[in-house]
Design a protein around this motif. Sequence first.
Motif, PDB file in Angstrom:
ATOM      1  N   LEU A 107     -14.092  32.018  44.809  1.00 47.05           N
ATOM      2  CA  LEU A 107     -13.322  30.847  45.239  1.00 47.05           C
ATOM      3  C   LEU A 107     -12.555  30.235  44.075  1.00 47.05           C
ATOM      4  N   GLN A 108     -13.184  30.204  42.899  1.00 49.89           N
ATOM      5  CA  GLN A 108     -12.480  29.671  41.733  1.00 49.89           C
ATOM      6  C   GLN A 108     -11.248  30.508  41.419  1.00 49.89           C
ATOM      7  N   GLU A 109     -11.381  31.807  41.525  1.00 45.74           N
ATOM      8  CA  GLU A 109     -10.241  32.692  41.278  1.00 45.74           C
ATOM      9  C   GLU A 109      -9.145  32.484  42.324  1.00 45.74           C
ATOM     10  N   ALA A 110      -9.562  32.278  43.572  1.00 52.17           N
ATOM     11  CA  ALA A 110      -8.588  32.110  44.658  1.00 52.17           C
ATOM     12  C   ALA A 110      -7.795  30.816  44.507  1.00 52.17           C
ATOM     13  N   PHE A 111      -8.454  29.764  44.021  1.00 50.57           N
ATOM     14  CA  PHE A 111      -7.783  28.480  43.901  1.00 50.57           C
ATOM     15  C   PHE A 111      -7.278  28.199  42.493  1.00 50.57           C
ATOM     16  N   LYS A 112      -7.369  29.170  41.626  1.00 54.48           N
ATOM     17  CA  LYS A 112      -6.886  29.011  40.258  1.00 54.48           C
ATOM     18  C   LYS A 112      -5.361  28.907  40.278  1.00 54.48           C
ATOM     19  N   LYS A 113      -4.850  27.953  39.515  1.00 50.62           N
ATOM     20  CA  LYS A 113      -3.400  27.788  39.465  1.00 50.62           C
ATOM     21  C   LYS A 113      -2.800  28.970  38.713  1.00 50.62           C
ATOM     22  N   PRO A 114      -1.746  29.538  39.267  1.00 49.19           N
ATOM     23  CA  PRO A 114      -1.134  30.674  38.578  1.00 49.19           C
ATOM     24  C   PRO A 114      -0.453  30.204  37.290  1.00 49.19           C
ATOM     25  N   ASP A 115      -0.447  31.091  36.310  1.00 47.41           N
ATOM     26  CA  ASP A 115       0.225  30.774  35.059  1.00 47.41           C
ATOM     27  C   ASP A 115       1.718  30.631  35.320  1.00 47.41           C
ATOM     28  N   ALA A 116       2.343  29.757  34.544  1.00 48.09           N
ATOM     29  CA  ALA A 116       3.784  29.557  34.702  1.00 48.09           C
ATOM     30  C   ALA A 116       4.497  30.857  34.352  1.00 48.09           C
ATOM     31  N   PRO A 117       5.418  31.283  35.191  1.00 54.31           N
ATOM     32  CA  PRO A 117       6.118  32.533  34.896  1.00 54.31           C
ATOM     33  C   PRO A 117       6.966  32.384  33.629  1.00 54.31           C
ATOM     34  N   VAL A 118       6.917  33.395  32.792  1.00 55.15           N
ATOM     35  CA  VAL A 118       7.685  33.389  31.558  1.00 55.15           C
ATOM     36  C   VAL A 118       9.076  33.940  31.859  1.00 55.15           C
ATOM     37  N   GLU A 119      10.074  33.123  31.575  1.00 52.20           N
ATOM     38  CA  GLU A 119      11.440  33.568  31.833  1.00 52.20           C
ATOM     39  C   GLU A 119      11.925  34.387  30.641  1.00 52.20           C
ATOM     40  N   PRO A 120      12.551  35.515  30.892  1.00 48.68           N
ATOM     41  CA  PRO A 120      13.056  36.322  29.776  1.00 48.68           C
ATOM     42  C   PRO A 120      14.202  35.587  29.081  1.00 48.68           C
ATOM     43  N   LYS A 121      14.272  35.775  27.762  1.00 45.53           N
ATOM     44  CA  LYS A 121      15.339  35.125  27.004  1.00 45.53           C
ATOM     45  C   LYS A 121      16.673  35.733  27.392  1.00 45.53           C
ATOM     46  N   LYS A 122      17.633  34.852  27.521  1.00 44.56           N
ATOM     47  CA  LYS A 122      18.971  35.328  27.874  1.00 44.56           C
ATOM     48  C   LYS A 122      19.688  35.790  26.613  1.00 44.56           C
ATOM     49  N   LYS A 123      20.360  36.880  26.760  1.00 40.69           N
ATOM     50  CA  LYS A 123      21.154  37.381  25.639  1.00 40.69           C
ATOM     51  C   LYS A 123      22.428  36.554  25.549  1.00 40.69           C
ATOM     52  N   LYS A 124      22.856  36.341  24.350  1.00 40.60           N
ATOM     53  CA  LYS A 124      24.097  35.581  24.169  1.00 40.60           C
ATOM     54  C   LYS A 124      25.259  36.413  24.677  1.00 40.60           C
ATOM     55  N   ASP A 125      26.033  35.749  25.440  1.00 41.43           N
ATOM     56  CA  ASP A 125      27.180  36.407  26.031  1.00 41.43           C
ATOM     57  C   ASP A 125      28.420  35.982  25.238  1.00 41.43           C
ATOM     58  N   ASN A 126      29.132  36.924  24.691  1.00 41.51           N
ATOM     59  CA  ASN A 126      30.307  36.615  23.868  1.00 41.51           C
ATOM     60  C   ASN A 126      31.553  36.351  24.702  1.00 41.51           C
ATOM     61  N   LYS A 127      31.500  36.507  25.947  1.00 41.10           N
ATOM     62  CA  LYS A 127      32.671  36.337  26.799  1.00 41.10           C
ATOM     63  C   LYS A 127      33.114  34.878  26.886  1.00 41.10           C
ATOM     64  N   ASN A 128      32.177  33.955  26.799  1.00 42.53           N
ATOM     65  CA  ASN A 128      32.516  32.548  26.979  1.00 42.53           C
ATOM     66  C   ASN A 128      32.765  31.820  25.659  1.00 42.53           C
ATOM     67  N   ARG A 129      32.881  32.546  24.584  1.00 41.48           N
ATOM     68  CA  ARG A 129      33.109  31.914  23.289  1.00 41.48           C
ATOM     69  C   ARG A 129      34.600  31.643  23.085  1.00 41.48           C
ATOM     70  N   MET A 130      34.883  30.709  22.223  1.00 38.90           N
ATOM     71  CA  MET A 130      36.263  30.367  21.914  1.00 38.90           C
ATOM     72  C   MET A 130      36.850  31.450  21.010  1.00 38.90           C
ATOM     73  N   ARG A 131      38.066  31.834  21.303  1.00 40.06           N
ATOM     74  CA  ARG A 131      38.697  32.893  20.518  1.00 40.06           C
ATOM     75  C   ARG A 131      39.968  32.342  19.851  1.00 40.06           C
ATOM     76  N   PHE A 132      40.182  32.806  18.667  1.00 45.09           N
ATOM     77  CA  PHE A 132      41.408  32.417  17.948  1.00 45.09           C
ATOM     78  C   PHE A 132      42.289  33.635  17.843  1.00 45.09           C
ATOM     79  N   LEU A 133      43.538  33.385  18.022  1.00 42.37           N
ATOM     80  CA  LEU A 133      44.497  34.479  17.869  1.00 42.37           C
ATOM     81  C   LEU A 133      45.089  34.404  16.466  1.00 42.37           C
ATOM     82  N   ASP A 134      45.014  35.467  15.795  1.00 41.55           N
ATOM     83  CA  ASP A 134      45.585  35.517  14.458  1.00 41.55           C
ATOM     84  C   ASP A 134      47.045  35.930  14.583  1.00 41.55           C
ATOM     85  N   SER A 135      47.886  35.248  13.877  1.00 47.75           N
ATOM     86  CA  SER A 135      49.292  35.653  13.886  1.00 47.75           C
ATOM     87  C   SER A 135      49.529  36.621  12.735  1.00 47.75           C
ATOM     88  N   LYS A 136      50.222  37.616  12.973  1.00 48.20           N
ATOM     89  CA  LYS A 136      50.479  38.619  11.959  1.00 48.20           C
ATOM     90  C   LYS A 136      51.863  38.548  11.490  1.00 48.20           C
TER      91      LYS A 136
END
Length: 136
Positions: A107-136
């Motif tokens: 019964l203790q096992e049945a009513f035991k609160k489940p551990d909080a799910p661990v969310e995987p770390k998100k990888k940094k996405d470079n698509k949303n970063r600010m970009r500078f255009l270099d003039s040549k």
Amino acid sequence: MEIINCKECGRLFNYLSGPRICEDCKRKIEQKFQDVKQYLEKNPNASLDQIAKDNDVTVKQIKLWIREERLILSSPSPDGILCEKCGKPICTGKLCEECKKEVASGLQEAFKKPDAPVEPKKKKDNKNRMRFLDSK
């Protein structure tokens, strides 16, 4: 409220809840319980058959009191009460000590609160970063 016949004496009575016996029969059964309890204090090693015979009570009624944990036998006997799970002789209740512990841990096992799910770390996405255009 319901009007029914008492299972013990057959008289009509107003039934609310519990066993289907009238108040007079409940008092008689309670008095027999007290008699059996006093008998067991004086004769702790008596068998169920001997208790029933000496107190004018059925073995079935004595076993019911033991299952309800109102009576406790001094020692488990093979002709007495058996654990409902493993079949081992017991002194009172429905389960032996080992089975009680097993059920409690389950019964203790049945009513035991489940551990909080661990969310995987998100990888940094470079698509949303600010970009500078270099003039040549």
